[in-house]
Design a protein around this motif. Structure first.
Motif, short mmCIF file in Angstrom:
data_model
loop_
_atom_site.label_atom_id
_atom_site.label_comp_id
_atom_site.label_asym_id
_atom_site.label_seq_id
_atom_site.Cartn_x
_atom_site.Cartn_y
_atom_site.Cartn_z
N ALA A 134 -0.35 -16.93 15.12
CA ALA A 134 -0.31 -17.36 13.72
C ALA A 134 1.03 -16.98 13.11
N LEU A 135 1.64 -17.91 12.38
CA LEU A 135 2.92 -17.62 11.73
C LEU A 135 2.97 -18.16 10.30
N GLY A 136 1.88 -18.65 9.79
CA GLY A 136 1.83 -19.09 8.40
C GLY A 136 1.91 -17.88 7.50
N PRO A 137 1.69 -18.07 6.21
CA PRO A 137 1.75 -16.91 5.31
C PRO A 137 0.61 -15.93 5.57
N ALA A 138 0.92 -14.65 5.48
CA ALA A 138 -0.09 -13.61 5.58
C ALA A 138 -0.80 -13.50 4.24
N THR A 139 -2.04 -13.11 4.26
CA THR A 139 -2.80 -12.94 3.02
C THR A 139 -2.73 -11.48 2.59
N VAL A 140 -2.24 -11.27 1.37
CA VAL A 140 -2.20 -9.93 0.80
C VAL A 140 -3.51 -9.71 0.06
N GLY A 141 -4.20 -8.64 0.46
CA GLY A 141 -5.50 -8.35 -0.13
C GLY A 141 -5.42 -7.25 -1.16
N SER A 142 -6.47 -6.49 -1.23
CA SER A 142 -6.62 -5.46 -2.26
C SER A 142 -5.56 -4.38 -2.17
N VAL A 143 -5.27 -3.76 -3.31
CA VAL A 143 -4.27 -2.69 -3.42
C VAL A 143 -5.01 -1.44 -3.90
N THR A 144 -4.72 -0.31 -3.23
CA THR A 144 -5.38 0.95 -3.58
C THR A 144 -4.35 2.05 -3.71
N ALA A 145 -4.48 2.86 -4.75
CA ALA A 145 -3.63 4.04 -4.92
C ALA A 145 -4.53 5.27 -4.78
N THR A 146 -4.10 6.20 -3.94
CA THR A 146 -4.85 7.44 -3.73
C THR A 146 -3.89 8.61 -3.80
N SER A 147 -4.44 9.79 -4.04
CA SER A 147 -3.59 10.98 -4.07
C SER A 147 -4.07 11.95 -3.01
N GLY A 148 -3.11 12.67 -2.45
CA GLY A 148 -3.40 13.73 -1.51
C GLY A 148 -2.99 15.04 -2.13
N MET A 149 -2.82 16.04 -1.30
CA MET A 149 -2.43 17.36 -1.80
C MET A 149 -1.11 17.31 -2.57
N ASP A 150 -0.15 16.55 -2.05
CA ASP A 150 1.19 16.58 -2.67
C ASP A 150 1.82 15.21 -2.83
N ARG A 151 1.01 14.16 -2.80
CA ARG A 151 1.60 12.82 -2.89
C ARG A 151 0.63 11.79 -3.41
N VAL A 152 1.18 10.66 -3.83
CA VAL A 152 0.40 9.50 -4.20
C VAL A 152 0.79 8.39 -3.24
N ALA A 153 -0.20 7.70 -2.68
CA ALA A 153 0.05 6.62 -1.74
C ALA A 153 -0.49 5.32 -2.31
N ILE A 154 0.30 4.27 -2.20
CA ILE A 154 -0.13 2.93 -2.60
C ILE A 154 -0.28 2.14 -1.30
N ARG A 155 -1.50 1.66 -1.05
CA ARG A 155 -1.80 0.91 0.18
C ARG A 155 -2.01 -0.56 -0.18
N ILE A 156 -1.23 -1.43 0.49
CA ILE A 156 -1.29 -2.87 0.26
C ILE A 156 -1.82 -3.52 1.53
N ARG A 157 -3.00 -4.11 1.45
CA ARG A 157 -3.60 -4.76 2.62
C ARG A 157 -2.90 -6.09 2.90
N GLY A 158 -2.61 -6.33 4.17
CA GLY A 158 -1.96 -7.57 4.57
C GLY A 158 -2.62 -8.16 5.80
N GLY A 159 -2.45 -9.47 5.98
CA GLY A 159 -3.00 -10.13 7.16
C GLY A 159 -2.27 -9.71 8.42
N TRP A 160 -0.96 -9.52 8.31
CA TRP A 160 -0.11 -9.00 9.36
C TRP A 160 1.18 -8.51 8.72
#
Length: 189
Positions: A48-74
């Motif tokens: 597959a080489l068409g556009p990837a689908t960007v899904g849900s976005v989640t921000a979480t925090s750990g002991m010393d950081r904040v992470a933003i996770r962006i779901r993608g098809g590839w």
């Protein structure tokens, strides 16, 4: 040289031309980048080489950081732009299907996250921060793009000293502090 686009291992893009040992990649409509031929691996037939689908976005925090996770098809080529008050991620060869954006407790550092379909094949994720951004780390975990930002990170302090008519500067990322009496210079052995 300044890097605008990031192509971690596994990033997919359409090859449009080859000139010598360089390959021109089509990142999005009207957006191209040249890369070294040695860094390109053809995909197996039928991939597959068409556009990837960007899904849900989640921000979480750990002991010393904040992470933003962006779901993608590839894995797709992406660009990150820092600005006062935030960071913007542009994902090329992508279409948005963001059902939700979730951010719980982020230690008061994250104000808001928004997304938009900037062009037919470019998705932008914009994170507004409550503190000044002094760095981040971007990486792929499977097909999720993850941006980490350390909580409480401070701007590096520039330190310069006058030593017998010459100026010496300490690298701000260096962990060992300068001695109060003066900087120790390396000695030849």
């Amino acid at each position: 040289a300044t890097y605008h686009w990031f192509f971690p291992n596994g990033t997919r893009a359409r090859a449009m031309a080859r000139v010598g040992n360089d390959v021109r990649l089509l990142l999005a409509d009207g957006v191209n980048a040249w890369v070294a031929l040695e860094d390109v691996t053809p995909l197996p037939a039928g991939s597959a080489l068409g556009p990837a689908t960007v899904g849900s976005v989640t921000a979480t925090s750990g002991m010393d950081r904040v992470a933003i996770r962006i779901r993608g098809g590839w894995r797709v080529p992406f660009r990150i732009e820092q600005r006062d008050g935030g960071i913007t991620v542009a994902l090329c060869s992508a279409v948005g299907d963001v059902n939700w954006i979730r951010h719980g407790e982020t230690r008061g550092m994250l104000r808001d996250i928004r997304w938009r379909q900037k062009a037919s094949d470019v998705v932008e994720i914009d994170a507004a921060l409550t503190t000044r951004l002094w760095g981040y780390r971007a990486r792929w975990e499977r097909n999720d793009l993850v941006l980490d930002r350390s909580v409480g990170a401070r701007a590096p302090r520039a330190i310069s000293l006058r030593v017998r008519g010459a100026t010496a500067e300490q690298d701000p990322s260096r962990r060992t502090p300068l001695r109060r009496q003066g900087a120790a210079m390396p000695r030849a052995r």
